[in-house]
Write a protein that holds these residues in place. Structure first.
Motif, PDB file in Angstrom:
ATOM      1  N   SER A 150      -7.007  -3.598  -0.679  1.00  0.00           N
ATOM      2  CA  SER A 150      -8.142  -2.704  -0.917  1.00  0.00           C
ATOM      3  C   SER A 150      -8.862  -2.400   0.397  1.00  0.00           C
ATOM      4  O   SER A 150      -9.230  -1.262   0.670  1.00  0.00           O
ATOM      5  CB  SER A 150      -9.096  -3.390  -1.904  1.00  0.00           C
ATOM      6  N   LEU A 151      -9.027  -3.441   1.222  1.00  0.00           N
ATOM      7  CA  LEU A 151      -9.734  -3.266   2.502  1.00  0.00           C
ATOM      8  C   LEU A 151      -8.981  -2.288   3.408  1.00  0.00           C
ATOM      9  O   LEU A 151      -9.582  -1.418   4.042  1.00  0.00           O
ATOM     10  CB  LEU A 151      -9.897  -4.619   3.197  1.00  0.00           C
ATOM     11  N   LEU A 152      -7.646  -2.417   3.428  1.00  0.00           N
ATOM     12  CA  LEU A 152      -6.843  -1.511   4.269  1.00  0.00           C
ATOM     13  C   LEU A 152      -7.020  -0.069   3.806  1.00  0.00           C
ATOM     14  O   LEU A 152      -7.211   0.843   4.614  1.00  0.00           O
ATOM     15  CB  LEU A 152      -5.365  -1.898   4.204  1.00  0.00           C
ATOM     16  N   LEU A 153      -6.976   0.103   2.476  1.00  0.00           N
ATOM     17  CA  LEU A 153      -7.153   1.444   1.907  1.00  0.00           C
ATOM     18  C   LEU A 153      -8.523   1.997   2.302  1.00  0.00           C
ATOM     19  O   LEU A 153      -8.653   3.150   2.732  1.00  0.00           O
ATOM     20  CB  LEU A 153      -7.032   1.341   0.385  1.00  0.00           C
ATOM     21  N   LEU A 154      -9.534   1.154   2.183  1.00  0.00           N
ATOM     22  CA  LEU A 154     -10.900   1.585   2.515  1.00  0.00           C
ATOM     23  C   LEU A 154     -11.024   1.909   3.999  1.00  0.00           C
ATOM     24  O   LEU A 154     -11.639   2.910   4.375  1.00  0.00           O
ATOM     25  CB  LEU A 154     -11.899   0.481   2.153  1.00  0.00           C
ATOM     26  N   LEU A 155     -10.433   1.049   4.850  1.00  0.00           N
ATOM     27  CA  LEU A 155     -10.573   1.260   6.296  1.00  0.00           C
ATOM     28  C   LEU A 155      -9.907   2.562   6.733  1.00  0.00           C
ATOM     29  O   LEU A 155     -10.463   3.302   7.549  1.00  0.00           O
ATOM     30  CB  LEU A 155      -9.981   0.071   7.071  1.00  0.00           C
ATOM     31  N   ILE A 156      -8.714   2.835   6.166  1.00  0.00           N
ATOM     32  CA  ILE A 156      -8.038   4.089   6.547  1.00  0.00           C
ATOM     33  C   ILE A 156      -8.867   5.274   6.056  1.00  0.00           C
ATOM     34  O   ILE A 156      -9.100   6.241   6.792  1.00  0.00           O
ATOM     35  CB  ILE A 156      -6.610   4.152   5.959  1.00  0.00           C
ATOM     36  N   GLY A 157      -9.334   5.182   4.807  1.00  0.00           N
ATOM     37  CA  GLY A 157     -10.165   6.249   4.251  1.00  0.00           C
ATOM     38  C   GLY A 157     -11.436   6.445   5.070  1.00  0.00           C
ATOM     39  O   GLY A 157     -11.846   7.578   5.330  1.00  0.00           O
ATOM     40  N   LEU A 158     -12.034   5.348   5.486  1.00  0.00           N
ATOM     41  CA  LEU A 158     -13.264   5.427   6.289  1.00  0.00           C
ATOM     42  C   LEU A 158     -12.986   6.079   7.640  1.00  0.00           C
ATOM     43  O   LEU A 158     -13.769   6.913   8.109  1.00  0.00           O
ATOM     44  CB  LEU A 158     -13.840   4.027   6.521  1.00  0.00           C
ATOM     45  N   ALA A 159     -11.873   5.691   8.253  1.00  0.00           N
ATOM     46  CA  ALA A 159     -11.543   6.258   9.575  1.00  0.00           C
ATOM     47  C   ALA A 159     -11.387   7.778   9.470  1.00  0.00           C
ATOM     48  O   ALA A 159     -11.943   8.531  10.276  1.00  0.00           O
ATOM     49  CB  ALA A 159     -10.261   5.623  10.113  1.00  0.00           C
TER      50      ALA A 159
ATOM     51  N   LEU B 210       0.829  -1.208   0.000  1.00  0.00           N
ATOM     52  CA  LEU B 210       0.000   0.000   0.000  1.00  0.00           C
ATOM     53  C   LEU B 210       0.865   1.261   0.000  1.00  0.00           C
ATOM     54  O   LEU B 210       0.517   2.276  -0.592  1.00  0.00           O
ATOM     55  CB  LEU B 210      -0.876  -0.023   1.257  1.00  0.00           C
ATOM     56  N   TRP B 211       2.008   1.186   0.669  1.00  0.00           N
ATOM     57  CA  TRP B 211       2.853   2.378   0.824  1.00  0.00           C
ATOM     58  C   TRP B 211       4.030   2.399  -0.139  1.00  0.00           C
ATOM     59  O   TRP B 211       4.954   3.185   0.016  1.00  0.00           O
ATOM     60  CB  TRP B 211       3.322   2.489   2.282  1.00  0.00           C
ATOM     61  N   ARG B 212       3.987   1.526  -1.151  1.00  0.00           N
ATOM     62  CA  ARG B 212       5.051   1.541  -2.158  1.00  0.00           C
ATOM     63  C   ARG B 212       4.974   2.816  -2.977  1.00  0.00           C
ATOM     64  O   ARG B 212       5.980   3.364  -3.390  1.00  0.00           O
ATOM     65  CB  ARG B 212       4.897   0.345  -3.104  1.00  0.00           C
ATOM     66  N   ASN B 213       3.744   3.214  -3.268  1.00  0.00           N
ATOM     67  CA  ASN B 213       3.555   4.444  -4.036  1.00  0.00           C
ATOM     68  C   ASN B 213       2.777   5.400  -3.134  1.00  0.00           C
ATOM     69  O   ASN B 213       1.548   5.476  -3.190  1.00  0.00           O
ATOM     70  CB  ASN B 213       2.784   4.130  -5.322  1.00  0.00           C
ATOM     71  N   HIS B 214       3.539   6.130  -2.316  1.00  0.00           N
ATOM     72  CA  HIS B 214       2.912   6.991  -1.312  1.00  0.00           C
ATOM     73  C   HIS B 214       1.909   7.963  -1.919  1.00  0.00           C
ATOM     74  O   HIS B 214       0.809   8.122  -1.428  1.00  0.00           O
ATOM     75  CB  HIS B 214       3.977   7.826  -0.586  1.00  0.00           C
ATOM     76  N   ARG B 215       2.360   8.589  -3.003  1.00  0.00           N
ATOM     77  CA  ARG B 215       1.535   9.668  -3.550  1.00  0.00           C
ATOM     78  C   ARG B 215       0.175   9.129  -3.998  1.00  0.00           C
ATOM     79  O   ARG B 215      -0.864   9.699  -3.693  1.00  0.00           O
ATOM     80  CB  ARG B 215       2.256  10.324  -4.728  1.00  0.00           C
ATOM     81  N   ARG B 216       0.219   7.986  -4.700  1.00  0.00           N
ATOM     82  CA  ARG B 216      -1.047   7.421  -5.185  1.00  0.00           C
ATOM     83  C   ARG B 216      -1.949   7.036  -4.017  1.00  0.00           C
ATOM     84  O   ARG B 216      -3.156   7.260  -4.029  1.00  0.00           O
ATOM     85  CB  ARG B 216      -0.763   6.210  -6.074  1.00  0.00           C
ATOM     86  N   THR B 217      -1.342   6.450  -2.991  1.00  0.00           N
ATOM     87  CA  THR B 217      -2.133   6.031  -1.825  1.00  0.00           C
ATOM     88  C   THR B 217      -2.740   7.246  -1.137  1.00  0.00           C
ATOM     89  O   THR B 217      -3.914   7.225  -0.761  1.00  0.00           O
ATOM     90  CB  THR B 217      -1.244   5.233  -0.848  1.00  0.00           C
ATOM     91  N   TYR B 218      -1.947   8.320  -0.985  1.00  0.00           N
ATOM     92  CA  TYR B 218      -2.476   9.526  -0.326  1.00  0.00           C
ATOM     93  C   TYR B 218      -3.630  10.131  -1.142  1.00  0.00           C
ATOM     94  O   TYR B 218      -4.644  10.558  -0.581  1.00  0.00           O
ATOM     95  CB  TYR B 218      -1.376  10.571  -0.131  1.00  0.00           C
ATOM     96  N   ILE B 219      -3.458  10.151  -2.473  1.00  0.00           N
ATOM     97  CA  ILE B 219      -4.524  10.714  -3.318  1.00  0.00           C
ATOM     98  C   ILE B 219      -5.799   9.889  -3.160  1.00  0.00           C
ATOM     99  O   ILE B 219      -6.896  10.407  -2.982  1.00  0.00           O
ATOM    100  CB  ILE B 219      -4.071  10.783  -4.803  1.00  0.00           C
TER     101      ILE B 219
END
Lengths: 227, 413
Positions: B326-335, B19-28
């Motif tokens: 995907s779930l991790l991305l969603l959970l962080i976004g949801l939080a 998830l954190w390999r491409n920081h910028r994409r993950t942050y966006i």
């Protein structure tokens, strides 16, 4: 389970309108504990044969047996299990998972196998020490040289004592010192752990380590000699 | 079980680091999910607040959560369709602790006249003390006072009606209606209070007088138009309704609020549907970004996926790994999205002044203050939709990753 028998293996590829022969009625038997080199020019079928033996590719016809198991007839899942438990792979490059450390890369296969953490960690450290990477366990692939990365890949391939290690041009990206070190390691593992090695190469220095040399050309075996 | 735990730990570690390999994409992507989730919850809280207000206003205007009246009263709200004041079992049931408030009311059509103008009105005879809980009217009196007893001799009229009648506090007005024998009943009242309704439209029509005073005027002593009952929460009146229904004489009609006003009932029933549709629409916009992120993540890692296939990872585990990512991305976004929603909605719960659009809101039955209502139910709904649909939209990229040809994947550039 280590003996491998290939019978009348054929494999073709389509490249545009052209049909390329990868394997042309190949018959080969490799016994347990052998150290075999497949040699030949590019496109001779070495990698195709290696991939077929490793269950990564399916032949168009013919059969491959590993012990009593017909590899060519296995479904994706059982094939993955067979690779997991019986075969170790070393590729030419891009051998490691970049987000994992050296130790985690070595542990990866054991983790998929379901081996408990403590045992996994102990075995990974031991094997990394054996391949000369003590103190580098926590480094990620990007922090290791090409030779060190290959040694991590070898450590991962042999850590769970597979019956067979398939290596495709393992020294292609290494300098002569690293190549010599790696091949010495393969020989030692073959002798000490009785692991069967099948190495595809066109590097003469690598061939000098083999006890059996199989030459291929245009998808056929043109010579098969003990050394 | 241990095997599952080992695999889960391994997949979790791989997913988290990938998830954190491409920081910028993950942050966006996290930004998009967070803003989307915030918008879902914030707008839902506003909508819920507005609909709650419309329902409360509507129920206040009925008024009450449950009404008992003559079977013909709703179609013909005239004095002939009055009923006796409650007694016996019904009275005992109304006085039980579960009932928040009950009152009797008179409601008849009438004409009010000042020395200059006259208007048709709803004349309401109410119990002065109960009215605060029934309609909340006493709090809306802006000039003068509300009725002080059931025998009060004054009337309370709306500011708009006072303007139309060209009258004011302290002046006298004449109220005319019919008694049960169809004779005109009329008397003069002094305007003792002027109210400003949350819904300005009501100010022109509803005129409040004391119940006993109207009973005398209309010659219906001991009789009323309705018995009005208020429960603790309009959403949950079933048990009280059943209890009261059992002891209501068969000659009377008892109705819950949602049967009296179908529009309110439809609004109440459709609210959850509105919220779900709103949440799904926002999610659809989000899903393109999510799928794109995962497709790119898979595309960039084709060779690596080939490697883990070669090492013996089953396709099923590769699917789980991508879904977990995907779930991790969603959970962080949801939080983050939930946190933003709470931070922005909570300060507004004391009320958002929307008086500049009060007339438009009044037409919809809402007041000029909007009270956003952040409910756990709506938050759970938004979170569940995002997680369930997020995982569903991630299945395709995950399935494709798991079914890559290992040889092609290993040889890809």
């Amino acid at each position: 389970m280590s003996a491998i028998h290939c019978h009348q293996l054929c494999k073709t590829f389509r490249q545009g309108d052209e049909i390329i022969t990868g394997l042309d009625h190949v018959d080969i038997s490799i016994e347990e504990g052998e150290f075999v080199c497949l040699s030949g020019p590019s496109g001779s079928g070495k990698t195709t044969l290696l991939n077929a033996i490793g269950g990564l590719d399916t032949p168009d016809s013919g059969e491959i047996r590993m012990g009593d198991i017909r590899i060519d007839q296995l479904e994706r899942g059982p094939l993955a299990d067979m690779r997991l438990h019986h075969i170790g792979f070393v590729f030419q490059a891009y051998n490691l998972i970049p987000v994992l450390t050296a130790q985690e890369n070595v542990e990866f296969v054991m983790q998929v196998q379901g081996i408990p953490a403590a045992e996994r960690s102990r075995k990974a450290r031991d094997i990394l020490r054996e391949v000369g990477l003590e103190g580098m366990e926590d480094r990620r692939p990007a922090q290791l040289s090409g030779g060190q990365q290959q040694r991590v890949a070898v450590a991962r391939a042999i850590v769970s004592h597979p019956d067979l290690v398939l290596a495709d041009e393992p020294t292609a990206n290494l300098d002569s010192v690293a190549s010599t070190h790696l091949m010495g390691l393969f020989s030692e593992l073959n002798e000490n752990h009785k692991i069967t090695f099948v190495i595809a190469t066109h590097d003469k220095r690598v061939m000098s380590y083999a006890r059996r040399l199989i030459k291929m050309q245009d998808g056929k075996i043109i010579s098969d000699e003990a050394q | 079980m241990q095997g599952f735990r080992l695999h889960f730990v391994m997949l979790l570690r791989l997913s988290w680091r990938n998830l954190w390999r491409n920081h910028r994409r993950t942050y966006i992507m996290l930004g998009a999910i967070s803003v989307g989730v915030w918008a879902m919850i914030f707008m839902t809280a506003l909508m819920r607040g507005m609909v709650d207000d419309m329902l409360n206003q509507g129920i206040h205007n009925l008024p009450g959560h449950i009404q008992i009246q003559h079977p013909a009263f709703l179609d013909d709200p005239s004095v002939v369709n009055s009923i006796a004041e409650p007694e016996g079992e019904l009275l005992a049931a109304l006085n039980q602790p579960g009932v928040k408030r009950w009152a009797t009311r008179i409601k008849v059509p009438a004409v009010i006249a000042s020395e200059r103008e006259s208007r048709g009105i709803n004349l309401l005879g109410v119990e002065a003390e109960a009215e605060a809980d029934i309609t909340g009217l006493p709090a809306q009196v802006s000039e003068g006072r509300f009725l002080e007893s059931n025998q009060d001799q004054g009337v309370v009229i709306g500011a708009k009606l006072a303007q139309r009648l060209e009258t004011r506090l302290g002046k006298r007005v004449v109220v005319m209606s019919q008694d049960p024998d169809n004779n005109i009943s009329e008397r003069g009242f002094r305007v003792v209070g002027i109210y400003r309704a949350e819904m300005p439209g009501l100010e022109e029509y509803n005129v409040y007088a004391a119940r006993d005073t109207l009973q005398k005027l209309l010659r219906i002593e001991g009789r009323v138009s309705q018995i009005v009952i208020v429960d603790q929460d309009y959403r949950d009146i079933e048990s009280l309704y059943r209890r009261i229904e059992k002891v209501t004489p068969s000659t009377l009609e008892i109705k819950p609020w949602y049967e009296i006003d179908n529009y309110l009932a439809a609004m109440f029933n459709m609210m959850d549907g509105f919220v779900l549709v709103w949440v799904i629409i926002i999610f659809l916009a989000l899903s393109f970004g999510l799928v794109n992120t995962l497709v790119m993540a898979v595309f960039e890692r084709v060779r690596e996926i080939g490697l883990i296939q070669a090492l013996g990872m089953r396709p099923r585990l590769i699917v789980y790994q991508i879904l977990l990512e995907s779930l991790l991305l969603l959970l962080i976004g949801l939080a983050i999205g939930n946190g933003l929603a709470i931070i922005t909605v909570k300060p507004l719960e004391s009320g958002l002044d929307i008086s500049m659009v009060a007339e438009g809101m009044a037409m919809m039955g809402a007041s000029s203050m909007l009270y956003p209502n952040l409910t756990l139910h709506d938050m759970l709904l938004a979170n569940s939709v995002v997680i369930i649909l997020g995982i569903l939209t991630s299945i395709l990229p995950a399935w494709r990753a798991a079914h890559l040809d290992p040889v092609r994947a290993l040889n890809s550039t």
